[in-house]
Structures are given as structure tokens and as C-alpha cells.
Design an enzyme around this catalytic site. Sequence first.
Site, PDB file in Angstrom:
ATOM      1  N   ASP A   1      25.854  38.749  37.375  1.00  0.00           N
ATOM      2  CA  ASP A   1      24.400  38.745  36.640  1.00  0.00           C
ATOM      3  C   ASP A   1      24.186  39.893  36.070  1.00  0.00           C
ATOM      4  O   ASP A   1      24.066  40.851  36.919  1.00  0.00           O
ATOM      5  CB  ASP A   1      23.403  38.317  37.887  1.00  0.00           C
ATOM      6  CG  ASP A   1      22.070  38.149  37.266  1.00  0.00           C
ATOM      7  OD1 ASP A   1      21.743  38.680  36.180  1.00  0.00           O
ATOM      8  OD2 ASP A   1      21.336  37.587  37.818  1.00  0.00           O
TER       9      ASP A   1
ATOM     10  N   TYR B   1      15.824  39.500  27.384  1.00  0.00           N
ATOM     11  CA  TYR B   1      14.402  39.664  27.224  1.00  0.00           C
ATOM     12  C   TYR B   1      13.851  41.041  27.848  1.00  0.00           C
ATOM     13  O   TYR B   1      12.742  41.732  27.631  1.00  0.00           O
ATOM     14  CB  TYR B   1      13.255  38.558  27.698  1.00  0.00           C
ATOM     15  CG  TYR B   1      13.425  38.193  29.127  1.00  0.00           C
ATOM     16  CD1 TYR B   1      13.083  38.673  30.053  1.00  0.00           C
ATOM     17  CD2 TYR B   1      14.130  36.781  29.386  1.00  0.00           C
ATOM     18  CE1 TYR B   1      13.266  38.296  31.570  1.00  0.00           C
ATOM     19  CE2 TYR B   1      14.282  36.439  30.387  1.00  0.00           C
ATOM     20  CZ  TYR B   1      13.720  36.978  31.680  1.00  0.00           C
ATOM     21  OH  TYR B   1      14.232  36.525  32.723  1.00  0.00           O
ATOM     22  N   LYS B   2      14.979  41.676  28.910  1.00  0.00           N
ATOM     23  CA  LYS B   2      14.749  42.698  29.609  1.00  0.00           C
ATOM     24  C   LYS B   2      15.130  44.048  28.416  1.00  0.00           C
ATOM     25  O   LYS B   2      14.370  44.380  27.619  1.00  0.00           O
ATOM     26  CB  LYS B   2      15.303  42.928  30.869  1.00  0.00           C
ATOM     27  CG  LYS B   2      14.359  41.983  31.841  1.00  0.00           C
ATOM     28  CD  LYS B   2      15.295  41.723  33.079  1.00  0.00           C
ATOM     29  CE  LYS B   2      14.416  40.562  33.922  1.00  0.00           C
ATOM     30  NZ  LYS B   2      15.251  40.111  34.998  1.00  0.00           N
TER      31      LYS B   2
ATOM     32  N   PHE C   1      18.435  38.977  43.092  1.00  0.00           N
ATOM     33  CA  PHE C   1      17.267  38.196  42.872  1.00  0.00           C
ATOM     34  C   PHE C   1      17.430  37.102  43.291  1.00  0.00           C
ATOM     35  O   PHE C   1      18.141  36.099  43.105  1.00  0.00           O
ATOM     36  CB  PHE C   1      17.397  38.331  40.869  1.00  0.00           C
ATOM     37  CG  PHE C   1      16.140  38.196  40.443  1.00  0.00           C
ATOM     38  CD1 PHE C   1      15.265  39.123  40.159  1.00  0.00           C
ATOM     39  CD2 PHE C   1      15.831  36.813  40.109  1.00  0.00           C
ATOM     40  CE1 PHE C   1      14.191  38.898  39.712  1.00  0.00           C
ATOM     41  CE2 PHE C   1      14.567  36.651  39.380  1.00  0.00           C
ATOM     42  CZ  PHE C   1      13.562  37.681  39.018  1.00  0.00           C
TER      43      PHE C   1
ATOM     44  N   ARG D   1       9.061  50.738  40.200  1.00  0.00           N
ATOM     45  CA  ARG D   1      10.053  50.631  39.229  1.00  0.00           C
ATOM     46  C   ARG D   1       9.666  51.464  38.045  1.00  0.00           C
ATOM     47  O   ARG D   1       8.330  50.819  37.467  1.00  0.00           O
ATOM     48  CB  ARG D   1      10.554  49.273  38.963  1.00  0.00           C
ATOM     49  CG  ARG D   1      11.452  48.661  40.244  1.00  0.00           C
ATOM     50  CD  ARG D   1      12.184  47.622  39.846  1.00  0.00           C
ATOM     51  NE  ARG D   1      11.716  46.551  38.884  1.00  0.00           N
ATOM     52  CZ  ARG D   1      12.253  45.573  38.213  1.00  0.00           C
ATOM     53  NH1 ARG D   1      13.614  45.315  38.471  1.00  0.00           N
ATOM     54  NH2 ARG D   1      11.410  45.072  37.515  1.00  0.00           N
TER      55      ARG D   1
HETATM   56  C1  LIG Z   1      15.256  38.828  35.319  1.00  0.00           C
HETATM   57  C2  LIG Z   1      16.289  38.463  36.393  1.00  0.00           C
HETATM   58  C3  LIG Z   1      16.479  36.955  36.549  1.00  0.00           C
HETATM   59  C4  LIG Z   1      15.656  35.980  35.804  1.00  0.00           C
HETATM   60  O1  LIG Z   1      16.122  34.731  35.454  1.00  0.00           O
HETATM   61  P1  LIG Z   1      15.553  33.787  34.302  1.00  0.00           P
HETATM   62  O2  LIG Z   1      16.197  32.657  34.400  1.00  0.00           O
HETATM   63  O3  LIG Z   1      15.648  34.625  33.072  1.00  0.00           O
HETATM   64  O4  LIG Z   1      14.218  33.565  34.734  1.00  0.00           O
HETATM   65  C5  LIG Z   1      17.610  36.247  37.219  1.00  0.00           C
HETATM   66  N1  LIG Z   1      18.297  37.467  37.835  1.00  0.00           N
HETATM   67  C6  LIG Z   1      18.203  38.835  37.894  1.00  0.00           C
HETATM   68  C7  LIG Z   1      19.256  39.654  38.285  1.00  0.00           C
HETATM   69  C8  LIG Z   1      17.036  39.313  36.932  1.00  0.00           C
HETATM   70  O5  LIG Z   1      17.260  40.552  36.795  1.00  0.00           O
END
Ligand SMILES: *Cc1c(COP(=O)(O)O)cnc(C)c1O
Length: 425
Positions: free
Chosen positions: A210, A235-236, A129, A385
Site C-alpha cells: 500500500d 489525493y495525498k 491503516f 503529524r
Molecule cells: C489514506 C489511506 C487509505 C485510504 O483509502 P481510501 O480507499 O482512499 O479511502 C488506505 N490506506 C492507507 C495506508 C492510507 O494512508
Amino acid sequence: MTYEYTRAYANELDLVDPLADYREEFYLRPGTIYMDGNSLGLLSKRAEQSLLESLADWRELGIDGWMQGRHPWFTLSEELAALNAPLVGGRPEEVMVTGSTTVNLHQLVSTFYHPHGKRTKILADSLTFPSDIYGLQSQIRLRGLDPAEHLVQVESRDGRFLDEEDIIEAMTPDVALIVLPTVLYRSGQILDMERLTAEAHARGILIGFDGCHSVGAIPHEFHDWGVDFAYWCNYKHLNGGPGSVGGLFVHERHFGTYPGLSGWFGSRKDKQFDMDHSMTPAEDAGAYQIGTPHVLSLAPQIGALKMFKEAGIDRVRAKSLQLTQYMMDLIDEELEGFGFVIGNPREDDKRGAHISLEHPEAARICKALKENGVIPDFRAPNIIRLAPVALYNTYADVYDVVSLLGTIMLEEQYKRFSNERETVA
Ligand SMILES: *Cc1c(COP(=O)(O)O)cnc(C)c1O
């Protein structure tokens, strides 16, 4: 297990689903099928209630909500950490609910990245990401080093997956720290965290993960695997609400490591209000908190995480695997000839909780899905997705989504839309 390709059969699967009752607890928009729980999980009635209770504490107690609230705010992060811990396989004192994914990455990399001698590099991957990469680049810059030289990103052989062999080969003596995803956000591949951790440690390298795309969807054993640290969002898959506070894990062997980014909420709780200018950090993962917790972004998690405690991550995973298997089987059977490619691993032990469906017209197929009441998400350049979520999606949802995809392709409905992504995809 063999499936039949009829809606009646999907309904039968729903009738014997041990988690079926949880669907009633969520706010599902009538006439829509939500398949985007891996971007933002839905609101449950319990999460709504715990948020309203914290608001009432503020209304009725003012400052006393910190100690006397229904869910005292002063220890709310610790209370939620205890609910997060079983989901990541951590001891409660190894977990903290604080910050956000990106902030926690900064905290943990600040704490554990100590370039010295020849060991100056961070090893990551080329499919992760973007926020993680931005964070790592800036951490390298803050040490006065050049990310072009000191951030190494393992390449993918096919643009979808990472090969653990390639990652291990990149664990060279100049690597100080490794940061990888647990599950890749596009292809949904699960990395073999246990193996990668063992290989990193055998070479004297620290490793962190992560967990955004796996926490709440698959079980983890961060403690037993010996993972040095991890961070994730709530939040996911955990349904904590937009921008809800994230989580972090620090293995107990690192307790006492001074936080890279310090703040008064990282203090030992009995010392915090001494207001001393020399900090006494908490002796556990609490040390990696920074400032005052975002109470209203924590509060929905009280209700949301209790559902996971009840349902159990193993049952969630078992249903999730069946939902995604059913979806793949239906795609193979019903969408043949329409140019779709299943871009996630098919094996149970390598497949996360979403289906990654590739198609050259993916952006506009997503728009056609949305117009028909199905909420997927699109990931550039060509991925649809679809995340059937164990706590609120049904086998009938899966059947309906695949059957709608067939109709959209057969009737060429997608051609009415432009093949470009929207601002928020
Ligand atoms: C959703 C997601 C993020 C988002 O990071 P935030 O700091 O919550 O905006 C980061 N890394 C991964 C792998 C994600 O899926």
C-alpha cells in the site's frame, strides 16, 4: 548540513530552493500554514485548469468527450498511468489509475490471493491503516475462512515501528500472500520493500504494498524490486483532489492473470465495445479496471501529475528530506523540556515525508495549532503529524510551526481545548 535556528536562515534556505517556484502554483489560504498534505494535498492552478477543461469537454461535446475531448476520457486512465509510472518505478503498462485505495486492495487481493493446501494465510502488520485490515478480513471471509485464524498481523516491538526481521520471521509456509504499507501512516517508517520482496519470493509468497504514504513523496522501484502488486491514492502527496481516483501496479510477470473483480473497462480497448459476453481482458495492468472511470475525479490529476513530471521525484524527495531534517533539528533545539518525542525514524533512508510528534496532550495541541492557523493532523492516541510538502511548503513554514509549538507550550494555550479528537481528524 548544519542549520541555524533563526527565521533569517530559513529564509535563506528558501531563496536557494530549486523547487521554490511551485509554491506559487498552489492555492494556499492566506495566514495559514498547511502541514497536512499527507492527508489531502492542496489544489494547484494546473489541477483546477485540467478539471475545468474536462468540464468544458462535457459541456461542449457531450458523449463525444470520450474520444474527442481535450483529454479524451476513454484513454484518460492510461494517460495518467503513464504519469504515475515513474513515481512508482513501474513500466507504463504495469500501472493503472483506477478505483480507490481500498477498492484496488480488493481487486488485487481478489486476483492474487489463492489459498490452497497449507498456504491459506495473509500476512499483514498491526500498525497498518484500518481500511486495509477491513479489506483483508473481508477477502478472507469471502473464501469461507476465518480472519481470526487466516490473517496474521506482525506485532510492533515499540508501537511505532516494524522490524523487518520480525516480518521475515512471520513468512511461514502457511502464508499465501503478504500485504504491507510502504510507509507507516503514523510513524512514517519506510519499510525495506526490496528486501521484503526478495525474502517473500524466496519462500514462494506473493507480496503487495500500500503506497498511500509514499507515492509522490519518495521514489520507488516496484518493477526492479520485483514487487508483485501495489496500490495507492492520488489525493495525498499527489494533490489529485478529495476522493481522486487511485493507482495500482501489477508486475508484468503477472500479466494475463485473470482479474478477481472483472468489469468491462478491464477489456482490451479495441474489444470493449464488441459487447461480447466473454471478456477479453487487457493484456497489461489495464485488465484490473472495473467500470467507467470517474472522469471528474481523474481530471485534476492531469495538471497535478505534470508538476511531478517536471519537478522530478528525486528533487521532491531531496527537498522533503531537508524539510523534515530541519524540522527535527528545530524540535530538538526549541522544544526541549515540553515533553515531545519524535516518533518517526531519524535516518534518511527510513524516514517518510512527515514528522510524527508524540505528546500526551496531542489532540489539544493540534486544536491550538489550528486556532493559530497551522493545519496539522492528529492520529490517536498521541500523535501530531506534520507534513512539510516539497512542492508548496517552505523552510520558513517549518520554522514558524516549530516556533508556534514553543509558544503554545510556553503559554499553555492548549489547555483551553479538550484533549479529544474531532470527527474527522
Ligand atoms: C489514506 C489511506 C487509505 C485510504 O483509502 P481510501 O480507499 O482512499 O479511502 C488506505 N490506506 C492507507 C495506508 C492510507 O494512508
